[in-house]
Design an enzyme around this catalytic site. Structure first.
Site, mmCIF file in Angstrom:
data_model
loop_
_atom_site.group_PDB
_atom_site.id
_atom_site.type_symbol
_atom_site.label_atom_id
_atom_site.label_comp_id
_atom_site.label_asym_id
_atom_site.label_seq_id
_atom_site.Cartn_x
_atom_site.Cartn_y
_atom_site.Cartn_z
ATOM 1 N N GLY A 1 0.662 -1.309 -0.028
ATOM 2 C CA GLY A 1 -0.044 -0.163 -0.020
ATOM 3 C C GLY A 1 0.848 1.201 0.053
ATOM 4 C CD GLU B 1 0.543 -8.636 1.458
ATOM 5 O OE1 GLU B 1 -0.463 -8.030 1.462
ATOM 6 O OE2 GLU B 1 0.126 -9.882 2.066
ATOM 7 N N PRO B 2 4.392 -5.095 -1.254
ATOM 8 C CG PRO B 2 6.410 -4.229 -2.001
ATOM 9 C CD PRO B 2 5.708 -5.378 -1.014
ATOM 10 N N GLY B 3 2.942 -3.477 -4.263
ATOM 11 C CA GLY B 3 2.611 -3.745 -5.676
ATOM 12 C C GLY B 3 3.007 -2.529 -6.366
ATOM 13 C CE1 TYR C 1 -9.918 2.308 -7.798
ATOM 14 C CE2 TYR C 1 -8.034 2.782 -9.021
ATOM 15 C CZ TYR C 1 -8.759 1.898 -8.611
ATOM 16 O OH TYR C 1 -8.677 0.373 -8.606
ATOM 17 C CB CYS D 1 -19.672 5.564 -26.138
ATOM 18 S SG CYS D 1 -19.228 5.205 -27.883
ATOM 19 C CD GLU D 2 -19.362 4.483 -19.543
ATOM 20 O OE1 GLU D 2 -19.083 5.321 -18.682
ATOM 21 O OE2 GLU D 2 -19.618 3.433 -19.868
ATOM 22 C CE1 TYR E 1 -3.429 -2.831 -7.559
ATOM 23 C CE2 TYR E 1 -1.877 -0.899 -7.492
ATOM 24 C CZ TYR E 1 -2.581 -2.233 -7.004
ATOM 25 O OH TYR E 1 -2.207 -2.892 -5.862
HETATM 26 C C1 LIG Z 1 -3.801 -7.477 0.560
HETATM 27 C C2 LIG Z 1 -3.260 -6.745 -0.327
HETATM 28 N N1 LIG Z 1 -1.706 -6.751 -0.210
HETATM 29 C C3 LIG Z 1 -1.143 -5.696 -1.240
HETATM 30 C C4 LIG Z 1 -1.605 -4.838 -2.119
HETATM 31 C C5 LIG Z 1 -0.865 -4.091 -2.953
HETATM 32 O O1 LIG Z 1 -1.014 -2.755 -2.495
HETATM 33 P P1 LIG Z 1 0.000 -1.580 -3.462
HETATM 34 O O2 LIG Z 1 -0.016 -1.762 -4.831
HETATM 35 O O3 LIG Z 1 -0.854 -0.491 -2.949
HETATM 36 O O4 LIG Z 1 1.289 -1.831 -2.652
HETATM 37 C C6 LIG Z 1 -3.030 -4.999 -2.087
HETATM 38 C C7 LIG Z 1 -3.667 -4.121 -3.089
HETATM 39 O O5 LIG Z 1 -4.899 -3.812 -2.975
HETATM 40 C C8 LIG Z 1 -3.722 -5.599 -1.053
HETATM 41 O O6 LIG Z 1 -4.868 -5.702 -1.315
#
Ligand SMILES: Cc1ncc(COP(=O)(O)O)c(C=O)c1O
Length: 429
Positions: A239, A294-296, A337, A363-364, A392
Site C-alpha cells: 500500500g 506486499e508492495p505492488g 479513483y 462512449c462515456e 493498476y
Molecule cells: C492484500 C493486499 N496486499 C497488497 C496490496 C498491494 O497494494 P499496493 O499496490 O498499493 O502496494 C493490495 C492492494 O490492493 C492488497 O489488497
C-alpha cells in the site's frame, strides 16, 4: 534514479526514444523499464537489512508474466488473491513457499487449489472462512498454514475505493475480535496458525497510518503469545504510495499541480517504499517474526508509461478537447479513483501551453485522463505519454466498447522486446 527522462526535448525509456518504440509497435502502448523495476525491488529488499523478511510482490498491480519472472530472479515472493493469480505466480516460477494467498471472497475451489498447491500462508478474512478452510482441509487430508487478516480500523488517508483497513470496509476481522478468532481457529482441525496479516489500503503517502497499523499488529502478536499462540510471521501488507506528480520535470512542461490535495498531490514528494520499511523495522523486530511486506504499486508504477496518439483536437462548449486513442479500457484509474497521472508529449516543441481535457474514444463522459489540465500545445498525430502507469494500468484493462487491449513492451538499456502482443479482433470472439 528515474528511467523515463527527457534527453534534450525528447522522452526516453532507458536508452530508447519512446517515439521509436511507438513507430515500431503502434499505440496505445504500455512501455516498461526493466531497470526501474529492479531498482525499486532492490531498494525495498535492502531496507530490511538483517531482519528476516520476504518481499511478496502483489500481483494485482501488474501480472505480466515477463515482469513476474524478473522478480522471481531477484528472489521475491508473491501475494495473490485468486486462483488465476496463484496459477500465474506458479507459472512465473515463484517458489510456493514464498506465496501468500489473500482474498476476501475465495471460492471453495480456490481454497482447494491453494491447499493442493501448498501455499505458504492462506490469509483468512472471516470466521466463516476459517470453518470452511478447515472443512476443505479435512476432506483433502491436508494441514493448512493460516494467517488471519486483521482489520485494524486505521484510516490510510487515501481514496475511499482503495481504503481497506477501516472497520466499515469489507476486509479482515475486527481488531477487537482477532484474539477470539485465533482461539477458535486453534480448535479447528487441520489448521496450523503461522501468521497474522493486515493491509490498510493503497497509495498511502504518510508514515503515520502505516506505523499505526503495524503497531496494532505487533500488539496482537504479543497478546497471542501470552495466550499461548506463537506465530512465525507478521505480514504488514503493502500500500505504500508513489509520487504521481513529479515523475517528469522539464522547463517546457507546465508546473504540475504537485501540491494540490484535490489531485492527490502533496507539498513534498511522499516517502518512498524503503523509507516506509525503515519507519516500522524497530517496532517489528521486537516480535522476532519474519516480516512479510506486499508492495505492488511501489515496485511497478513508475516503471510503466501508457503511450497514446492524439487523434483530434477540438474546441467545444468553451473547452479544448484533446482526443487520444487510449481510453478507460486501457487505463481506468483517473475515472475510477480520480487518480492523477502526468501527461506529457514525447517531443517537446515549444513553450506554448493550453488548458485542455484529455479524453479517450469511449462512449462515456467518464472516459478521461485529465480535466482542465495545462498541457503543451499538441496537434493530431502527436504522441503523449501518460506517466506512472505501470501499476493498476494493464491489470485493470478491458475490452469495453469492443476495443483491443494494448501491447506491452519491456525496455532494457538500448533493447526492447514485446512482452505481450496487442490483441487482435479474434480475441474479441
Ligand atoms: C492484500 C493486499 N496486499 C497488497 C496490496 C498491494 O497494494 P499496493 O499496490 O498499493 O502496494 C493490495 C492492494 O490492493 C492488497 O489488497
Amino acid at each position: 534514479m528515474p528511467y523515463f527522462t527527457y534527453k534534450e526535448n525528447e522522452l526516453y525509456c532507458e536508452d530508447v526514444p519512446l517515439r521509436e518504440i511507438v513507430e515500431e509497435f503502434g499505440t496505445p502502448l504500455y512501455v516498461y523499464s526493466k531497470n526501474q523495476i529492479l531498482d525499486n525491488y532492490r531498494a525495498v529488499h535492502a531496507a530490511f537489512g538483517e531482519t528476516n523478511h520476504l518481499v511478496c510482490y502483489a500481483l494485482k498491480a501488474n501480472s505480466n508474466i515477463q515482469l513476474l519472472k524478473l522478480l522471481v530472479q531477484e528472489g521475491a515472493g508473491a501475494e495473490v488473491v485468486s486462483k488465476g493469480e496463484l496459477f500465474l505466480a506458479l507459472k512465473a516460477g515463484f517458489p510456493v513457499e514464498k506465496i501468500a494467498h489473500t482474498g476476501v471472497g475465495k471460492r471453495d475451489d480456490e481454497i482447494e487449489y491453494a491447499i493442493k498447491k501448498s501455499v505458504a500462508s492462506l490469509n483468512v478474512e472471516s470466521e466463516e472462512e476459517l470453518r470452511i478452510v478447515s472443512e476443505i482441509a479435512q476432506r483433502l487430508n491436508r494441514e493448512v498454514p493460516i494467517s488471519i487478516r486483521a482489520n485494524p480500523n486505521v484510516d490510510p488517508e487515501t481514496h475511499p475505493y482503495i481504503s481497506t483497513g477501516l472497520k466499515v470496509n469489507k476486509f479482515g476481522i475486527d481488531h477487537e475480535r482477532v484474539l477470539d478468532a485465533y482461539r477458535h481457529a486453534k480448535e479447528l482441525p487441520n489448521l496450523r496458525l503461522v501468521g497474522i496479516h493486515a493491509h490498510i489500503g493503497s497509495q498511502i503517502t504518510r508514515f503515520e497510518p502505516f506505523v499505526q497499523s503495524v503497531t496494532k499488529l505487533v500488539s496482537l502478536v504479543q497478546d497471542l503469545k501470552a495466550a499461548g499462540i506463537e506465530l512465525t510471521h507478521i505480514d504488514i501488507g503493502g500500500g505504500v504510495g508513489v509520487d504521481y506528480h513529479r515523475a517528469l520535470v522539464h522547463d517546457l512542461l507546465p508546473a504540475e499541480l504537485a501540491t494540490s490535495p484535490a489531485t492527490g498531490g502533496t507539498s513534498a514528494a511522499p516517502p518512498v517504499a524503503s523509507e516506509f520499511v525503515k519507519a516500522v523495522l524497530a517496532i517489528l523486530q521486537s516480535t522476532g517474526c519474519t516480516v512479510i511486506f506486499e508492495p505492488g504499486r511501489a515496485i511497478v508504477a513508475d516503471a510503466g508509461m501508457l503511450v497514446t496518439k492524439v487523434l483530434y483536437t477540438k474546441q467545444s462548449g468553451g473547452k479544448k478537447f484533446v482526443i487520444v486513442d487510449a481510453g478507460i479500457n486501457d487505463l481506468i484509474r483517473p475515472s475510477l479513483y480520480d487518480a492523477y497521472h502526468q501527461i506529457v508529449p514525447l517531443i517537446l516543441k515549444g513553450k506554448e501551453t493550453e488548458t485542455v481535457d484529455v479524453v479517450g474514444p469511449i462512449c462515456e463522459t467518464g472516459d478521461f485522463f485529465a480535466l482542465d489540465r495545462p498541457l503543451p500545445t499538441v496537434a493530431r498525430s502527436d504522441f503523449l505519454g501518460i506517466a506512472t502507469a505501470g501499476a493498476y494500468g494493464y491489470s485493470e484493462t478491458s475490452n469495453y466498447n469492443g476495443r483491443l487491449r494494448p501491447a506491452e513492451i519491456l525496455v532494457n538499456g538500448e533493447r526492447c522486446r514485446v512482452i505481450r502482443e496487442r490483441e487482435t479482433l479474434d480475441d474479441l470472439s
